[in-house]
Write an enzyme that holds these catalytic residues in place. Structure first.
Site, mmCIF file in Angstrom:
data_model
loop_
_atom_site.group_PDB
_atom_site.id
_atom_site.type_symbol
_atom_site.label_atom_id
_atom_site.label_comp_id
_atom_site.label_asym_id
_atom_site.label_seq_id
_atom_site.Cartn_x
_atom_site.Cartn_y
_atom_site.Cartn_z
ATOM 1 N N GLY A 17 0.809 -1.227 0.000
ATOM 2 C CA GLY A 17 0.000 0.000 0.000
ATOM 3 C C GLY A 17 0.833 1.263 0.000
ATOM 4 N N ALA A 18 1.878 1.285 -0.855
ATOM 5 C CA ALA A 18 2.760 2.461 -0.887
ATOM 6 C C ALA A 18 2.401 3.427 -2.008
ATOM 7 C CB ALA A 18 4.211 2.026 -1.006
ATOM 8 N N ARG A 20 0.100 5.573 -2.097
ATOM 9 C CA ARG A 20 -0.293 6.886 -1.560
ATOM 10 C C ARG A 20 -0.286 6.827 -0.032
ATOM 11 N NH1 ARG A 20 -6.038 5.877 -1.214
ATOM 12 N NH2 ARG A 20 -6.450 3.972 -2.382
ATOM 13 N N ASP A 69 -2.350 -7.773 -5.665
ATOM 14 C CA ASP A 69 -3.393 -7.275 -4.771
ATOM 15 C C ASP A 69 -3.202 -8.063 -3.478
ATOM 16 O OD1 ASP A 69 -6.021 -7.284 -3.403
ATOM 17 O OD2 ASP A 69 -6.672 -6.168 -5.189
ATOM 18 N N SER A 148 -4.130 0.424 14.208
ATOM 19 C CA SER A 148 -4.754 1.743 14.353
ATOM 20 C C SER A 148 -5.153 1.929 15.807
ATOM 21 C CB SER A 148 -6.015 1.825 13.484
ATOM 22 O OG SER A 148 -6.791 2.951 13.868
ATOM 23 N N TYR A 161 -13.566 -2.443 10.742
ATOM 24 C CA TYR A 161 -12.222 -1.852 10.678
ATOM 25 C C TYR A 161 -11.501 -2.040 12.025
ATOM 26 C CZ TYR A 161 -8.589 1.721 10.005
ATOM 27 O OH TYR A 161 -7.393 2.384 9.903
ATOM 28 N N ALA A 163 -12.154 -4.176 14.354
ATOM 29 C CA ALA A 163 -11.904 -5.605 14.607
ATOM 30 C C ALA A 163 -10.669 -6.066 13.828
ATOM 31 C CB ALA A 163 -13.129 -6.427 14.212
ATOM 32 N N LYS A 165 -8.143 -4.258 12.917
ATOM 33 C CA LYS A 165 -6.940 -3.635 13.485
ATOM 34 C C LYS A 165 -6.586 -4.245 14.851
ATOM 35 C CE LYS A 165 -6.034 -0.904 10.087
ATOM 36 N NZ LYS A 165 -4.800 -1.098 9.312
ATOM 37 N N ILE A 194 -4.012 10.771 11.190
ATOM 38 C CA ILE A 194 -2.881 11.232 10.369
ATOM 39 C C ILE A 194 -3.430 11.768 9.035
ATOM 40 C CG2 ILE A 194 -0.598 10.596 9.454
ATOM 41 C CD1 ILE A 194 -0.832 9.880 12.448
HETATM 42 P P1 NDP Z 1 -4.840 5.329 2.010
HETATM 43 O O1 NDP Z 1 -6.287 5.057 1.750
HETATM 44 O O2 NDP Z 1 -4.300 6.680 1.762
HETATM 45 O O3 NDP Z 1 -3.941 4.264 1.194
HETATM 46 C C1 NDP Z 1 -4.251 2.896 1.261
HETATM 47 C C2 NDP Z 1 -3.182 2.117 0.530
HETATM 48 O O4 NDP Z 1 -3.512 0.710 0.626
HETATM 49 C C3 NDP Z 1 -3.125 2.458 -0.956
HETATM 50 O O5 NDP Z 1 -1.793 2.389 -1.397
HETATM 51 C C4 NDP Z 1 -3.932 1.331 -1.595
HETATM 52 O O6 NDP Z 1 -3.563 1.030 -2.923
HETATM 53 C C5 NDP Z 1 -3.530 0.168 -0.686
HETATM 54 N N1 NDP Z 1 -4.500 -0.922 -0.797
HETATM 55 C C6 NDP Z 1 -5.787 -0.938 -0.366
HETATM 56 N N2 NDP Z 1 -6.345 -2.118 -0.668
HETATM 57 C C7 NDP Z 1 -5.394 -2.870 -1.287
HETATM 58 C C8 NDP Z 1 -5.367 -4.170 -1.845
HETATM 59 N N3 NDP Z 1 -6.432 -4.980 -1.825
HETATM 60 N N4 NDP Z 1 -4.216 -4.608 -2.411
HETATM 61 C C9 NDP Z 1 -3.129 -3.817 -2.462
HETATM 62 N N5 NDP Z 1 -3.079 -2.572 -1.951
HETATM 63 C C10 NDP Z 1 -4.209 -2.103 -1.378
HETATM 64 O O7 NDP Z 1 -4.615 4.881 3.529
HETATM 65 P P2 NDP Z 1 -3.622 5.477 4.629
HETATM 66 O O8 NDP Z 1 -2.318 5.761 4.026
HETATM 67 O O9 NDP Z 1 -4.319 6.517 5.405
HETATM 68 O O10 NDP Z 1 -3.515 4.216 5.604
HETATM 69 C C11 NDP Z 1 -2.454 3.284 5.519
HETATM 70 C C12 NDP Z 1 -2.600 2.307 6.666
HETATM 71 O O11 NDP Z 1 -2.562 3.020 7.891
HETATM 72 C C13 NDP Z 1 -3.922 1.546 6.648
HETATM 73 O O12 NDP Z 1 -3.717 0.229 7.076
HETATM 74 C C14 NDP Z 1 -4.761 2.313 7.651
HETATM 75 O O13 NDP Z 1 -5.753 1.509 8.218
HETATM 76 C C15 NDP Z 1 -3.714 2.719 8.661
HETATM 77 N N6 NDP Z 1 -4.075 3.856 9.480
HETATM 78 C C16 NDP Z 1 -4.240 5.103 8.920
HETATM 79 C C17 NDP Z 1 -4.571 6.170 9.727
HETATM 80 C C18 NDP Z 1 -4.727 7.555 9.194
HETATM 81 O O14 NDP Z 1 -5.044 8.446 9.974
HETATM 82 N N7 NDP Z 1 -4.508 7.801 7.925
HETATM 83 C C19 NDP Z 1 -4.788 5.995 11.166
HETATM 84 C C20 NDP Z 1 -4.580 4.667 11.630
HETATM 85 C C21 NDP Z 1 -4.233 3.640 10.813
HETATM 86 P P3 NDP Z 1 -4.386 1.627 -4.197
HETATM 87 O O15 NDP Z 1 -3.791 2.981 -4.459
HETATM 88 O O16 NDP Z 1 -4.137 0.604 -5.253
HETATM 89 O O17 NDP Z 1 -5.830 1.707 -3.787
#
Ligand code: NDP
Length: 253
Positions: A17-18, A20, A69, A148, A161, A163, A165, A194
């Site tokens: 998930g890098a 974004r 994925d 989280s 969500y 559950a 985490k 964040i």
């Molecule tokens: P974003 O929604 O900004 O990014 C999510 C990332 O996960 C994207 O790169 C997305 O890829 C990838 N992703 C989602 N589903 C899949 C899949 N099935 N296969 C591959 N990649 C996937 O989320 P955040 O950056 O905000 O969050 C990142 C992590 O941090 C998450 O686990 C979130 O629960 C956790 N978190 C975030 C918080 C916050 O405040 N932001 C707080 C607490 C926890 P694609 O671009 O292809 O969709």
């Protein structure tokens, strides 16, 4: 401020998930440490190539994009095993990919619950399992699971969500206990609020309500989370395993 950890230079580190948000910032900060940054993408090859170029320009010793994925275990296994065959062991793993599909309990759909658990929890367990054989032959292995704060404190409208985490925390502790004798560490991070796409999507009223309850009176910056991830991946945290670290501005004191 980016913290420096010299032992991360040249280390093969996979972040899911890098594309974004938090994961992207982690990849960028790891690139500045000179790591070989490996990340997955789900089909947008030109975006993945751009990210690779960016990471190299930031100082990554190498950058590799793997097409998978996280909910497709077969695709994930093929991609990471092929990588290991030609590049050697992955010794740092950040299970970061995640989604949230918020809904009050009476409106929750079974497919949304399943998708949330699969993406946030099952995928992390399966990816870690896939890598475990090569972890056993490697040195200084560190796994970081992005949980989280709601996995600790719960949250209305986030049952699935929260559950998923909370599940990551149980997984972290169990994996840490099982693999500690092989010097493989595993820790969880619980970010609070964040600034990323995930939090931009929240209702303004919800955001205001959160800000009022955060003692530091601001949202966190992805770079602050990335610094903590780098610390846990590096030898600087060599005596820390099975730990759950909050990074939330005091939200859940
Ligand atoms: P974003 O929604 O900004 O990014 C999510 C990332 O996960 C994207 O790169 C997305 O890829 C990838 N992703 C989602 N589903 C899949 C899949 N099935 N296969 C591959 N990649 C996937 O989320 P955040 O950056 O905000 O969050 C990142 C992590 O941090 C998450 O686990 C979130 O629960 C956790 N978190 C975030 C918080 C916050 O405040 N932001 C707080 C607490 C926890 P694609 O671009 O292809 O969709």
């Amino acid at each position: 401020m980016i913290a420096k950890f010299s032992d991360l230079a040249g280390k093969n580190i996979l972040i899911t998930g890098a594309s974004r948000g938090l994961g992207r910032k982690m990849a960028e900060v790891l690139a500045t440490q000179g790591a070989h940054v490996i990340f997955n993408y789900r089909g947008d090859e030109s975006a993945a190539n751009l990210l690779k170029e960016e990471l190299i320009s930031l100082g990554a010793s190498n950058a590799t994009a793997l097409l998978f994925d996280v909910t497709n275990t077969v695709q994930m296994k093929e991609a990471v095993e092929k990588f290991i065959e030609s590049n050697g062991a992955i010794t740092g793993l950040v299970n970061n990919a995640g989604i949230s599909k918020d809904q009050i309990v009476l409106r929750m759909k079974e497919e949304d619950v399943a998708q949330t658990i699969n993406t946030n929890l099952t995928s992390a367990i399966m990816l870690t399992q896939i890598l475990s054989r090569s972890f056993l032959k490697a040195e200084n292995v560190s796994v970081v699971n992005i949980s989280s704060i709601v996995g600790l404190m719960g949250n209305a409208s986030q049952i699935a969500y929260a559950a998923s985490k909370a599940g990551l925390i149980g997984f972290t502790k169990s994996y840490a206990k099982e693999l500690a004798s092989r010097n493989i560490r595993c820790n969880a991070i619980c970010p609070g609020f964040i600034t990323t796409d995930m939090t931009h999507a929240l209702d303004e009223k919800v955001k205001d309500a959160y800000l009022n309850t955060i003692p530091l009176k601001r949202m966190g910056d992805p770079e602050e989370v990335a610094n903590l991830v780098c610390f846990l991946l590096s030898k600087a945290s060599s005596y820390i395993t099975g730990e759950t670290i909050k990074i939330d501005g005091g939200l859940y004191i």
